[in-house]
Motif scaffolding. Structure first.
Motif, mmCIF file in Angstrom:
data_model
loop_
_atom_site.group_PDB
_atom_site.id
_atom_site.type_symbol
_atom_site.label_atom_id
_atom_site.label_comp_id
_atom_site.label_asym_id
_atom_site.label_seq_id
_atom_site.Cartn_x
_atom_site.Cartn_y
_atom_site.Cartn_z
ATOM 1 N N ASP A 41 79.760 20.481 52.233
ATOM 2 C CA ASP A 41 79.833 20.972 53.630
ATOM 3 C C ASP A 41 79.138 22.120 54.082
ATOM 4 O O ASP A 41 78.860 23.127 53.227
ATOM 5 C CB ASP A 41 81.334 21.309 53.445
ATOM 6 C CG ASP A 41 82.028 21.773 54.914
ATOM 7 O OD1 ASP A 41 81.021 21.828 56.020
ATOM 8 O OD2 ASP A 41 83.172 21.846 54.955
ATOM 9 N N PRO A 42 78.421 21.733 55.106
ATOM 10 C CA PRO A 42 77.582 22.760 55.730
ATOM 11 C C PRO A 42 78.101 24.286 55.644
ATOM 12 O O PRO A 42 77.696 25.019 55.908
ATOM 13 C CB PRO A 42 77.151 21.976 57.025
ATOM 14 C CG PRO A 42 77.219 20.798 57.065
ATOM 15 C CD PRO A 42 78.403 20.667 55.790
ATOM 16 N N GLN A 43 79.576 24.296 56.030
ATOM 17 C CA GLN A 43 80.266 25.433 56.236
ATOM 18 C C GLN A 43 80.056 26.381 54.937
ATOM 19 O O GLN A 43 80.173 27.460 54.990
ATOM 20 C CB GLN A 43 81.525 25.321 56.338
ATOM 21 C CG GLN A 43 81.886 24.617 57.749
ATOM 22 C CD GLN A 43 83.464 24.427 57.912
ATOM 23 O OE1 GLN A 43 84.252 25.094 58.669
ATOM 24 N NE2 GLN A 43 83.917 23.347 57.214
ATOM 25 N N GLY A 44 79.609 25.620 53.781
ATOM 26 C CA GLY A 44 79.492 26.464 52.498
ATOM 27 C C GLY A 44 80.657 27.324 52.001
ATOM 28 O O GLY A 44 80.633 28.061 51.284
ATOM 29 N N ASN A 45 81.925 26.900 52.453
ATOM 30 C CA ASN A 45 83.050 27.713 52.041
ATOM 31 C C ASN A 45 83.361 27.380 50.413
ATOM 32 O O ASN A 45 83.793 28.355 49.689
ATOM 33 C CB ASN A 45 84.308 27.272 52.739
ATOM 34 C CG ASN A 45 84.291 27.315 54.101
ATOM 35 O OD1 ASN A 45 83.382 28.258 54.566
ATOM 36 N ND2 ASN A 45 85.049 26.965 54.981
ATOM 37 N N VAL A 86 76.854 23.327 42.693
ATOM 38 C CA VAL A 86 75.787 22.984 43.547
ATOM 39 C C VAL A 86 76.177 23.269 44.970
ATOM 40 O O VAL A 86 77.071 22.856 45.483
ATOM 41 C CB VAL A 86 75.750 21.374 43.394
ATOM 42 C CG1 VAL A 86 74.338 21.083 44.454
ATOM 43 C CG2 VAL A 86 75.146 20.728 42.098
ATOM 44 N N PRO A 87 75.498 24.296 45.424
ATOM 45 C CA PRO A 87 75.953 25.245 46.308
ATOM 46 C C PRO A 87 75.499 24.383 47.974
ATOM 47 O O PRO A 87 74.517 23.365 47.727
ATOM 48 C CB PRO A 87 75.119 26.399 46.600
ATOM 49 C CG PRO A 87 73.890 26.251 45.757
ATOM 50 C CD PRO A 87 74.305 25.014 44.676
ATOM 51 N N ALA A 88 76.013 24.749 49.118
ATOM 52 C CA ALA A 88 75.542 24.387 50.145
ATOM 53 C C ALA A 88 75.766 25.571 51.244
ATOM 54 O O ALA A 88 76.193 26.325 51.179
ATOM 55 C CB ALA A 88 76.458 23.321 50.585
ATOM 56 N N ASN A 89 74.765 25.223 52.486
ATOM 57 C CA ASN A 89 74.933 26.074 53.513
ATOM 58 C C ASN A 89 74.394 25.453 54.796
ATOM 59 O O ASN A 89 74.392 24.042 54.744
ATOM 60 C CB ASN A 89 73.990 27.342 53.279
ATOM 61 C CG ASN A 89 72.514 27.049 53.103
ATOM 62 O OD1 ASN A 89 71.970 25.908 53.546
ATOM 63 N ND2 ASN A 89 71.668 27.869 52.511
#
Ligand code: ATP
Ligand code: MG
Length: 259
Positions: A41-45, A86-89
């Motif tokens: 999720d681009p929200q990166g929560n 595995v992170p997201a932003n």
């Protein structure tokens, strides 16, 4: 042995996907399982909730999906959670558009996970609130979908779109995809509508409905501000107890699915 891959998905926003992903990851890790959580999720929560700052990332799931790097290179240890992440932003929002022109756009996550699946017992995919290409990559990579939902009037309506999407994915892209289970979240037993919807879910979905119900609990909502799963911060609170019970239920179901 290879990891069991679970997509936590519901196109409806704010139903508890991320809270479930993070606490299940923490719960499974506490149970001694090797866990990888992937923030889709681009929200990166899920990234922030695991204690990893989404603003300072060298690379993320975005580069993995575009084939610019590997999961091995991008995964980080969540110290507070006891699992890998595995992170997201925000960068990931661009992937949707950029992937459209690429080959195998629906199977990019699946391919990327093949190299590391043997390193884990469980891989959890925290999907965004949309039936988009990111969620589709999650459903194609997964063995099963976990669907968190609130017991509200429109919940059943949204559910039929998701079930239809799962049916299509099964037919065209991932024949082994199952519905792992439906999870009632943010439940308030004093709300009579919630009780009614819960009963309807019982009738429609039978034992696909988890026996565990996640109550509304402020500790679950506070935990992300500490960058850790509630199950690791305050094991005794009602919300954590429910997620620990869900972890046990999931482990039983997974054992049955493998048997
Ligand atoms: P999105 O669709 O935006 O990704 P989501 O489905 O991932 O949302 P969450 O972020 O997990 O949903 O939850 C939405 C909000 O509700 C968050 O502020 C979260 O802290 C809170 N929340 C989730 N579960 C509970 C609960 N059981 N009790 C109280 N608050 C909760
Ligand atoms: Mg979320």
């Amino acid at each position: 042995m290879t990891a069991r891959i679970l997509a936590v998905a519901n196109q409806k926003g704010g139903v508890g996907k991320t809270t479930t992903s993070v606490n299940l990851a923490g719960g499974l890790a506490s149970a001694g399982k090797r866990v990888l959580l992937i923030d889709l999720d681009p929200q990166g929560n899920a990234t922030m909730g695991s204690g990893i700052d989404k603003r300072g990332l060298q690379s993320s799931v975005y580069q993995v999906l575009l084939g610019l790097t590997t999961v091995q290179a991008v995964r980080q240890k969540s110290e507070s959670g006891g699992y890998d992440l595995v992170p997201a932003n925000r960068e990931l929002a661009g992937a949707e558009v950029e992937m459209v022109g690429l080959d195998n756009r629906e199977t990019r996550l699946k391919s990327a996970l093949a190299a590391i699946a043997a390193d884990y017992d469980f891989i959890l995919l925290d999907c965004p609130p949309a039936l988009n290409l990111l969620t589709l990559n999650g459903l194609v990579a997964a063995d099963a979908v976990m669907i968190p939902m609130q017991c509200e009037y429109y919940a059943l309506e949204g559910l039929s779109d998701l079930v239809e999407t799962i049916r299509k994915v099964r037919k065209h892209l991932n024949p082994r995809l199952e519905i792992e289970g439906l999870l009632r979240t943010m439940y308030d037993p004093r709300n009579s509508l919630a009780q009614q919807v819960s009963e309807q879910l019982q009738q429609h979905f039978g034992d696909k409905l988890y026996a565990t119900i996640i109550p509304r609990n402020v500790r679950l909502a506070e935990a992300p501000s500490y960058g850790a799963p509630a199950v690791n911060l305050d094991k005794a609170c009602k919300g954590s107890q429910a997620y620990i019970a869900l972890t046990d239920e999931l482990l039983l179901r997974s054992a049955a699915a493998l048997a």
